[in-house]
Design a protein around this motif. Structure first.
Motif, PDB file in Angstrom:
ATOM      1  N   ALA A  88     -16.986  -0.554  38.369  1.00 25.95           N
ATOM      2  CA  ALA A  88     -17.132  -1.645  39.324  1.00 25.95           C
ATOM      3  C   ALA A  88     -15.784  -2.304  39.584  1.00 25.95           C
ATOM      4  O   ALA A  88     -14.982  -2.510  38.663  1.00 25.95           O
ATOM      5  CB  ALA A  88     -18.126  -2.669  38.785  1.00 25.95           C
ATOM      6  N   ARG A  94     -19.706  -7.797  36.733  1.00 26.54           N
ATOM      7  CA  ARG A  94     -20.331  -6.480  36.616  1.00 26.54           C
ATOM      8  C   ARG A  94     -21.827  -6.605  36.328  1.00 26.54           C
ATOM      9  O   ARG A  94     -22.248  -7.357  35.457  1.00 26.54           O
ATOM     10  CB  ARG A  94     -19.644  -5.684  35.505  1.00 26.54           C
ATOM     11  CG  ARG A  94     -20.193  -4.297  35.288  1.00 26.54           C
ATOM     12  CD  ARG A  94     -19.419  -3.615  34.162  1.00 26.54           C
ATOM     13  NE  ARG A  94     -20.016  -2.327  33.823  1.00 26.54           N
ATOM     14  CZ  ARG A  94     -21.033  -2.175  32.984  1.00 26.54           C
ATOM     15  NH1 ARG A  94     -21.569  -3.238  32.407  1.00 26.54           N
ATOM     16  NH2 ARG A  94     -21.515  -0.975  32.735  1.00 26.54           N
ATOM     17  N   SER A  97     -24.695  -0.295  35.070  1.00 20.35           N
ATOM     18  CA  SER A  97     -24.443   1.068  35.535  1.00 20.35           C
ATOM     19  C   SER A  97     -25.568   1.513  36.450  1.00 20.35           C
ATOM     20  O   SER A  97     -26.744   1.269  36.160  1.00 20.35           O
ATOM     21  CB  SER A  97     -24.324   2.034  34.348  1.00 20.35           C
ATOM     22  OG  SER A  97     -23.125   1.817  33.642  1.00 20.35           O
ATOM     23  N   LEU A  98     -25.189   2.188  37.536  1.00 21.08           N
ATOM     24  CA  LEU A  98     -26.149   2.678  38.525  1.00 21.08           C
ATOM     25  C   LEU A  98     -25.961   4.186  38.649  1.00 21.08           C
ATOM     26  O   LEU A  98     -24.938   4.661  39.143  1.00 21.08           O
ATOM     27  CB  LEU A  98     -25.913   1.995  39.875  1.00 21.08           C
ATOM     28  CG  LEU A  98     -26.668   2.509  41.098  1.00 21.08           C
ATOM     29  CD1 LEU A  98     -28.174   2.431  40.883  1.00 21.08           C
ATOM     30  CD2 LEU A  98     -26.272   1.724  42.341  1.00 21.08           C
ATOM     31  N   LEU A 128     -22.275  -1.443  46.523  1.00 21.90           N
ATOM     32  CA  LEU A 128     -22.797  -1.289  45.169  1.00 21.90           C
ATOM     33  C   LEU A 128     -21.678  -1.172  44.157  1.00 21.90           C
ATOM     34  O   LEU A 128     -21.791  -1.662  43.024  1.00 21.90           O
ATOM     35  CB  LEU A 128     -23.707  -0.065  45.105  1.00 21.90           C
ATOM     36  CG  LEU A 128     -25.004  -0.154  45.899  1.00 21.90           C
ATOM     37  CD1 LEU A 128     -25.739   1.178  45.880  1.00 21.90           C
ATOM     38  CD2 LEU A 128     -25.902  -1.256  45.356  1.00 21.90           C
ATOM     39  N   ARG A 131     -20.002  -4.331  42.122  1.00 25.91           N
ATOM     40  CA  ARG A 131     -20.474  -4.905  40.849  1.00 25.91           C
ATOM     41  C   ARG A 131     -21.084  -3.874  39.912  1.00 25.91           C
ATOM     42  O   ARG A 131     -21.331  -4.186  38.756  1.00 25.91           O
ATOM     43  CB  ARG A 131     -21.486  -6.013  41.134  1.00 25.91           C
ATOM     44  CG  ARG A 131     -20.913  -7.207  41.888  1.00 25.91           C
ATOM     45  CD  ARG A 131     -21.934  -8.323  41.996  1.00 25.91           C
ATOM     46  NE  ARG A 131     -22.390  -8.749  40.689  1.00 25.91           N
ATOM     47  CZ  ARG A 131     -23.573  -9.336  40.447  1.00 25.91           C
ATOM     48  NH1 ARG A 131     -24.416  -9.531  41.458  1.00 25.91           N
ATOM     49  NH2 ARG A 131     -23.914  -9.694  39.232  1.00 25.91           N
ATOM     50  N   TYR A 132     -21.367  -2.681  40.399  1.00 28.30           N
ATOM     51  CA  TYR A 132     -21.960  -1.652  39.545  1.00 28.30           C
ATOM     52  C   TYR A 132     -20.954  -0.549  39.250  1.00 28.30           C
ATOM     53  O   TYR A 132     -20.195  -0.124  40.135  1.00 28.30           O
ATOM     54  CB  TYR A 132     -23.168  -1.010  40.234  1.00 28.30           C
ATOM     55  CG  TYR A 132     -24.451  -1.807  40.168  1.00 28.30           C
ATOM     56  CD1 TYR A 132     -25.310  -1.696  39.077  1.00 28.30           C
ATOM     57  CD2 TYR A 132     -24.804  -2.661  41.211  1.00 28.30           C
ATOM     58  CE1 TYR A 132     -26.494  -2.420  39.024  1.00 28.30           C
ATOM     59  CE2 TYR A 132     -25.994  -3.386  41.171  1.00 28.30           C
ATOM     60  CZ  TYR A 132     -26.832  -3.256  40.068  1.00 28.30           C
ATOM     61  OH  TYR A 132     -28.001  -3.973  40.027  1.00 28.30           O
ATOM     62  N   GLU A 211     -25.143   1.197  27.571  1.00 29.49           N
ATOM     63  CA  GLU A 211     -25.988   0.337  28.395  1.00 29.49           C
ATOM     64  C   GLU A 211     -27.376   0.187  27.770  1.00 29.49           C
ATOM     65  O   GLU A 211     -27.980   1.170  27.339  1.00 29.49           O
ATOM     66  CB  GLU A 211     -26.136   0.917  29.805  1.00 29.49           C
ATOM     67  CG  GLU A 211     -24.834   1.071  30.572  1.00 29.49           C
ATOM     68  CD  GLU A 211     -24.276  -0.255  31.077  1.00 29.49           C
ATOM     69  OE1 GLU A 211     -24.749  -1.322  30.635  1.00 29.49           O
ATOM     70  OE2 GLU A 211     -23.360  -0.218  31.914  1.00 29.49           O
ATOM     71  N   SER A 215     -29.744   1.269  36.003  1.00 31.95           N
ATOM     72  CA  SER A 215     -30.257   1.270  37.374  1.00 31.95           C
ATOM     73  C   SER A 215     -30.114   2.677  37.933  1.00 31.95           C
ATOM     74  O   SER A 215     -29.315   3.483  37.452  1.00 31.95           O
ATOM     75  CB  SER A 215     -29.514   0.258  38.234  1.00 31.95           C
ATOM     76  OG  SER A 215     -29.841  -1.063  37.845  1.00 31.95           O
ATOM     77  N   PHE A 495     -30.388  -4.030  44.978  1.00 31.01           N
ATOM     78  CA  PHE A 495     -29.657  -3.891  43.729  1.00 31.01           C
ATOM     79  C   PHE A 495     -28.869  -5.155  43.379  1.00 31.01           C
ATOM     80  O   PHE A 495     -28.539  -5.384  42.222  1.00 31.01           O
ATOM     81  CB  PHE A 495     -28.737  -2.672  43.780  1.00 31.01           C
ATOM     82  CG  PHE A 495     -29.468  -1.381  43.552  1.00 31.01           C
ATOM     83  CD1 PHE A 495     -29.958  -1.052  42.291  1.00 31.01           C
ATOM     84  CD2 PHE A 495     -29.684  -0.497  44.591  1.00 31.01           C
ATOM     85  CE1 PHE A 495     -30.645   0.136  42.071  1.00 31.01           C
ATOM     86  CE2 PHE A 495     -30.365   0.700  44.389  1.00 31.01           C
ATOM     87  CZ  PHE A 495     -30.860   1.023  43.126  1.00 31.01           C
TER      88      PHE A 495
END
Length: 555
Positions: A88, A94, A97-98, A128, A131-132, A211, A215, A495
């Motif tokens: 990110a 943050r 995790s996506l 996205l 922040r991801y 994590e 996501s 998200f």
């Protein structure tokens, strides 16, 4: 660089250990990312995006995670799953995790974080990634992950329209032989290529990244994977969005039935569009007149295929009409113009302009791929996952009867159905599906008119597992995640906030003009190129599932 991907379903290993049991802690084995040659980059990225790709790739981290081949035997044989991470930009804010998956089964997601950010017209990737951490991965059996490639079985017996029962039986016998040879090559590995195991691998990746929750954004077969991950690990889902959702009960005969109906319905929409522009195409002023004209054209070309002096390797037969009648709406201006040329052209003379443009194959296929070009689709993994999970009939008579029924019910598009089950003869055990209704976060976007993942499948999935549904009034597979439209921003909003902004949107609009250059959501010539890829696949092979369409154009 439009996102297209394709459809799948879900599976659960019978007798597996409790899905949510904590796996032994492991870490990502980070290593230097591959450095691609200019020749490889030419295949991977449009010229105008190459500099930005290199900058994003320089920000990307690459690694591998060790996972059990059989998750019921955690101390047994291990394999590796290749992962990428695009951190990110705003680490102070943050959100987690996506993970991203483009579909398949067999599609590579290794480059997906970078390629998603590069899709400026959609905008979601960049938003996205603010922040991801965007997580890409090659599922087991694909790309840089551990894999097995079955030997080339050789060319199957030709299957040209109109397909006869004798030709279909010969193809069935070939399929049985090829599948048995493939399945016996490394049964210990191939038998563990299931969606459930990919979901378990993904949870190992989550743990290796440190994590607590993950996501997820998945398209097509990626929705199948997402539904399975949510079923197995409901407490570890932070937020999940599935676009072009799969049906919850996996059977190839159900795939065929659903897609045959959806194709016929969308052809009706295409006929309406052509009828409204009768002054341009002259096929009739009503849906019924256009459909009847197409049926006649198909019959004429089946009886007397056309050839052109400047395209000596091509024969233009009735099956081509079926293919054109099954295309999504972005291609309708080119499709209708192509049908008009097919109707009006004289056999034995030079080809009309659009026919020549589409079928000339002037690029010669681009030559041999560079040695460092990453694999974006693995056919063995695709075959194994489908065949390890298909619970439907695989005998010749069942599929042939359904094929005959589709041809009778849908005179123009029925030939697009499969006359046999591609898993016939697969020697490994079937591992049946079992999904459960749950409360973990989930949004599914369903495209009201699309073919690869027909709209009813999303409602069936919602009945099976829960979640919220966004109805998209277009026919473009995966367009919410991959194309610019009024729907696309809803993904970034979800998200960011965890809330779904509304329950319906228009999606990618149907072209209004016969002139393709007036479209605003496709680059000039891009839909012509897409139509060319769609129509110039070998037509003496079985109609195949469209799922081997992932993040990159495969040409």
């Amino acid at each position: 660089m439009a996102l297209v991907a394709s459809a799948g379903t879900t599976t659960l290993l019978t007798g597996a250990a409790p899905a949510a049991a904590s796996a032994p802690a492991t870490a990502v084995a980070w290593h230097a990312c591959p450095q691609y040659s200019e020749a490889a980059l030419e295949r991977m990225v449009p010229p105008e995006l190459r500099t930005e790709f290199k900058a994003l790739w320089a920000r990307t981290e690459c690694g591998k995670v060790s996972v059990p081949l059989d998750h019921r035997k955690p101390s047994g044989r291990h394999i590796t799953v290749a992962v990428t991470r695009l951190k990110a930009r705003d680490q102070a804010r943050r959100a987690g995790s996506l993970a991203l998956n483009p579909g398949g089964p067999g599609g590579s997601g290794y480059l997906m974080p970078v390629l998603y950010v590069l899709q400026r017209d959609n905008g979601n990737g960049e938003k996205l990634n603010e922040r991801y951490d965007l997580i890409g991965f090659d599922p087991r059996g694909v790309g840089y992950s551990s894999k097995v490639d079955c030997r080339d079985p050789g060319r199957q017996p030709p299957l040209r329209a109109p397909i006869t029962e004798a030709a279909a039986r010969a193809a069935y016998d070939w399929q049985v032989k090829a599948n048995r040879a493939c399945g016996e090559q490394d049964p210990a590995f191939l038998g563990q290529l299931t969606t459930a195991n990919v979901a378990r691998d993904l949870d190992r990746v989550r743990g290796a990244l440190g994590e607590r929750k993950l996501s997820y954004l998945g398209i097509s077969w990626g929705t199948w994977l997402g539904a399975q991950y949510r079923d197995l690990f409901p407490g570890r889902v932070q937020r999940m969005w599935l676009d072009s959702t799969a049906l919850p009960d996996f059977r190839l005969d159900a795939f065929q039935a659903g897609r045959a109906t959806a194709t016929a319905q969308n052809f009706g929409r295409e006929a309406d569009w052509i009828a409204a522009r009768n002054g341009t195409y002259d096929f009739g002023t009503t849906r019924q007149q256009v459909q009847a004209a197409m049926a006649r054209l198909k019959e004429e070309l089946t009886a007397r295929p056309k050839t052109f002096t400047d395209l000596p390797e091509e024969t233009f037969d009735g099956f081509l009409v079926s293919q054109i009648a099954g295309v999504p709406s972005l291609m309708w201006p080119e499709a209708a113009a192509l049908l008009k040329e097919l109707r009006d052209a004289r056999s034995g003379e030079p080809a009309p302009p659009l026919i020549k443009k589409i079928f000339s194959r002037a690029d010669g296929g681009g030559g041999e791929p560079p040695a460092d070009l990453p694999e974006d689709f693995n056919g063995t993994m695709n075959q194994a996952v489908f065949c390890n999970e298909d619970t439907g009939p695989r005998d010749f008579d069942s599929f042939w009867a359904a094929f005959q029924k589709d041809r009778k019910r849908h005179p123009v598009t029925g030939d697009l159905s499969m006359p046999l089950n591609g898993c016939a003869g697969w020697p490994l055990p079937v591992q049946p599906v079992r999904l459960h209704h749950g409360n973990a976060p989930l949004v599914m976007s369903a495209h009201r008119h699309e073919v690869p993942s027909p709209y009813p499948w999303t409602r069936d999935m919602q009945d099976a597992v829960g979640g919220k549904v966004l109805t998209v009034n277009d026919d473009i597979h995966g367009s919410t995640a991959g194309m610019a439209s009024d729907c696309a921003p809803k993904i970034a909003t979800y998200f960011a906030t965890g809330r779904l902004d509304g329950t319906e949107c228009e999606g990618v609009p149907v072209p209004t003009s016969p002139d393709p250059s007036t479209r605003t959501l496709a680059a000039p010539g891009s839909t012509t190129a897409d139509l060319a890829r769609h129509l110039t696949k070998p037509r003496d092979v079985l109609p195949v599932d469209p799922s081997p369409l992932g993040w990159l154009d495969r040409g």
